[in-house]
Enzyme design. Structure first.
Site, mmCIF file in Angstrom:
data_model
loop_
_atom_site.group_PDB
_atom_site.id
_atom_site.type_symbol
_atom_site.label_atom_id
_atom_site.label_comp_id
_atom_site.label_asym_id
_atom_site.label_seq_id
_atom_site.Cartn_x
_atom_site.Cartn_y
_atom_site.Cartn_z
ATOM 1 N N ASP A 1 -38.500 -2.722 -31.159
ATOM 2 C CA ASP A 1 -38.895 -2.527 -29.799
ATOM 3 C C ASP A 1 -39.190 -3.832 -29.150
ATOM 4 O O ASP A 1 -39.930 -4.840 -29.840
ATOM 5 C CB ASP A 1 -40.098 -1.795 -29.774
ATOM 6 C CG ASP A 1 -39.973 -0.048 -30.188
ATOM 7 O OD1 ASP A 1 -38.677 0.452 -30.146
ATOM 8 O OD2 ASP A 1 -40.945 0.481 -30.677
ATOM 9 N N HIS B 1 -38.205 2.927 -37.356
ATOM 10 C CA HIS B 1 -38.851 1.828 -37.810
ATOM 11 C C HIS B 1 -38.917 1.600 -39.229
ATOM 12 O O HIS B 1 -39.191 0.375 -39.774
ATOM 13 C CB HIS B 1 -40.294 1.758 -37.021
ATOM 14 C CG HIS B 1 -39.971 1.520 -35.523
ATOM 15 N ND1 HIS B 1 -39.771 0.119 -35.139
ATOM 16 C CD2 HIS B 1 -39.976 2.218 -34.511
ATOM 17 C CE1 HIS B 1 -39.601 0.269 -33.863
ATOM 18 N NE2 HIS B 1 -39.787 1.479 -33.402
ATOM 19 N N ALA C 1 -42.117 9.386 -33.673
ATOM 20 C CA ALA C 1 -41.600 10.071 -34.519
ATOM 21 C C ALA C 1 -42.971 10.646 -35.693
ATOM 22 O O ALA C 1 -43.701 9.894 -35.997
ATOM 23 C CB ALA C 1 -40.868 9.165 -35.468
ATOM 24 N N HIS D 1 -36.056 0.354 -27.359
ATOM 25 C CA HIS D 1 -35.693 0.511 -28.619
ATOM 26 C C HIS D 1 -34.249 0.522 -29.076
ATOM 27 O O HIS D 1 -33.276 1.232 -28.412
ATOM 28 C CB HIS D 1 -36.005 2.105 -28.910
ATOM 29 C CG HIS D 1 -35.929 2.550 -30.516
ATOM 30 N ND1 HIS D 1 -37.171 2.827 -31.016
ATOM 31 C CD2 HIS D 1 -34.848 2.470 -31.358
ATOM 32 C CE1 HIS D 1 -36.693 3.042 -32.290
ATOM 33 N NE2 HIS D 1 -35.273 3.245 -32.389
ATOM 34 N N GLU E 1 -35.678 5.727 -23.817
ATOM 35 C CA GLU E 1 -36.259 4.454 -24.473
ATOM 36 C C GLU E 1 -35.336 3.246 -24.407
ATOM 37 O O GLU E 1 -34.776 2.854 -25.601
ATOM 38 C CB GLU E 1 -36.794 4.697 -25.852
ATOM 39 C CG GLU E 1 -37.850 5.686 -26.248
ATOM 40 C CD GLU E 1 -38.576 5.799 -27.248
ATOM 41 O OE1 GLU E 1 -38.036 4.844 -28.279
ATOM 42 O OE2 GLU E 1 -39.484 6.508 -27.654
ATOM 43 N N GLN F 1 -46.930 4.602 -39.627
ATOM 44 C CA GLN F 1 -46.265 5.581 -38.975
ATOM 45 C C GLN F 1 -47.012 6.847 -38.843
ATOM 46 O O GLN F 1 -47.183 7.485 -37.680
ATOM 47 C CB GLN F 1 -44.792 5.918 -39.152
ATOM 48 C CG GLN F 1 -44.212 6.771 -38.014
ATOM 49 C CD GLN F 1 -44.060 6.219 -36.893
ATOM 50 O OE1 GLN F 1 -43.935 5.041 -36.635
ATOM 51 N NE2 GLN F 1 -43.960 6.880 -35.766
ATOM 52 N N SER G 1 -39.134 7.928 -38.730
ATOM 53 C CA SER G 1 -39.147 6.965 -37.676
ATOM 54 C C SER G 1 -37.833 5.974 -38.208
ATOM 55 O O SER G 1 -38.199 5.557 -39.397
ATOM 56 C CB SER G 1 -40.433 6.412 -37.779
ATOM 57 O OG SER G 1 -40.334 5.145 -36.888
#
Length: 417
Positions: A338, A331, A324, A384, A381, A303, A329
């Site tokens: 995503d 993730h 982010a 996401h 988004e 990230q 983040s």
């Protein structure tokens, strides 16, 4: 006396005179030719049996004595020393050959013969399978003086596998990434009570209900080599912080205000997240909708690279609207995905519409809904989605319906920044 007899007697007298002056015997064809001898190995030792430099006698035809000095100089002993040719009489040769015997040097006084027991012990030792940690499948043979003995292989008892942590607290429904194992082992992970916490094959721990249990990692090659983690599972009660991670009612929060430690690294999507997504994809396919994963887990380091690149290309203010910062983040949690096309073109597609209508059924929410950028800090988004579990996902949806807002965020639901 006739003239012939007188001539014969004169010839004989001449031969006798010649022999006396030459000092040599004149052989005839029926006599053995005298030989020269070559002595090698130096001077005669006083004790042939104890000496390793025994003399050998090589008989050389007398014709060799007629060779030139240069030719004779090419003859050497096994030790590389030059030797000379010496002429001897037949009597001397006979005496030397009878007195000299080629002896075999005795072994050193301290040397020992290799016994059959020693040979067997060596063979057994070489054939024993001994592992790197000192244990083996066979016994090890120890050789003594003229005897052998057998010892059973030793196995370390209670040896532990070093782990990056040996205790942890987790909220019900929460997740704890695997403990780093120091060393190379064939790992088997187990839980002493799966009603409290479960563990997958990689060591990732999922809390089930309040209580305490032990997570153990065992070396498949030796059950006596293991490591243990004491896990305490607590009920989610409002806001809680554990190991630098913020939870609200058991839901992990990662946003612009709450970050994750750099060390938080599940390594992949959590097992619950992945399983739920597989069910979602299958149901979508049954409805003729193609949903696929484009981006899942991302580590802190990954990230950081992505964010820095966006800042370099677009500036930090713009990058912060859609990317982010490292540690912030979702993730990194292993619970965010995503899907499909990761850009604005995904909005309004049949896939985006299906996802918004059905993702709650599988424990997901649209994490950054339309019109909530001021709350989430990110623009809309539709691709996401975030796994929060079926109960929480449904509760958020019900709350939105109750207030007439279909786009409820985690921040609004938990009343957090």
């Amino acid at each position: 006396m006739n003239i012939k007899k007188i001539a014969a007697m004169l010839a004989a007298l001449c031969c006798i005179a010649c022999t006396a002056s030459c000092g040599r015997e004149i052989p005839n064809s029926n006599e053995e030719i005298d030989s020269d001898i070559t002595l090698s190995g130096g001077e005669t030792d006083s004790d042939d049996e104890e000496s390793g430099d025994d003399e050998t006698i090589e008989l050389v035809p007398r014709t060799t004595a007629a060779k030139t000095t240069a030719e004779r100089s090419t003859l050497t002993t096994v030790s590389g020393q030059y030797v000379s040719l010496v002429t001897r009489s037949k009597e001397e040769i006979s005496n030397l050959n009878s007195s000299k015997k080629t002896s075999v040097a005795k072994p050193p006084v301290n040397s020992k013969k290799t016994s059959s027991a020693t040979k067997t012990a060596a063979k057994n030792t070489n054939s024993s399978a001994i592992s790197a940690n000192g244990t083996g499948t066979g016994s090890v043979t120890v050789t003594g003086t003229g005897s052998t003995s057998t010892q059973a292989p030793t196995t370390p008892v209670g040896a532990t596998i070093p782990l990056s942590y040996t205790s942890a607290e987790i909220l019900e429904g929460g997740f704890k990434p695997y403990a780093t194992v120091s060393g190379s082992y064939n790992e088997i992970w187990t839980s002493s009570d799966t009603n409290v916490a479960t563990v997958d094959q990689y060591g990732n721990i999922t809390a089930v209900s309040a209580g305490t249990c032990t997570i153990r990692v065992t070396d498949a090659n030796n059950s006596n080599v293991y490591g243990e983690i004491t896990i305490t599972v607590k009920k989610p009660e409002g806001k809680q912080e554990i190991d630098g991670i913020t939870y609200y009612d058991g839901v992990l929060i990662a946003n612009k205000s709450y970050s994750l430690p750099k060390s938080y690294n599940p390594g992949s999507l959590t097992s619950d997240t992945y399983s739920a997504f597989q069910s979602l994809v299958q149901s979508a396919a049954n409805d003729g909708i193609n949903i696929y994963l484009s981006s899942g887990f991302r580590s802190y380091e990954t990230q950081e690279q992505i964010y820095n690149e966006y800042v370099s290309n677009h500036g930090q203010a713009t990058a912060d609207t859609f990317s982010a910062r490292p540690g912030h983040s979702e993730h990194q949690t292993g619970m965010a995905i995503d899907v499909n096309t990761i850009d604005d073109s995904f909005a309004g597609t049949p896939e985006a519409i299906w996802l918004e209508e059905h993702c709650t059924e599988y424990g997901f929410i649209i994490r950054y809904p339309k019109g909530k950028q001021d709350i989430t800090g990110y623009k809309y988004e539709p691709w996401h989605i975030r796994y929060v579990g079926k109960d929480v996902a449904q509760a958020i949806k019900n709350h939105g319906a109750a207030i007439g807002d279909p786009y409820i965020t985690l921040e609004e639901y938990f009343s957090i920044d």
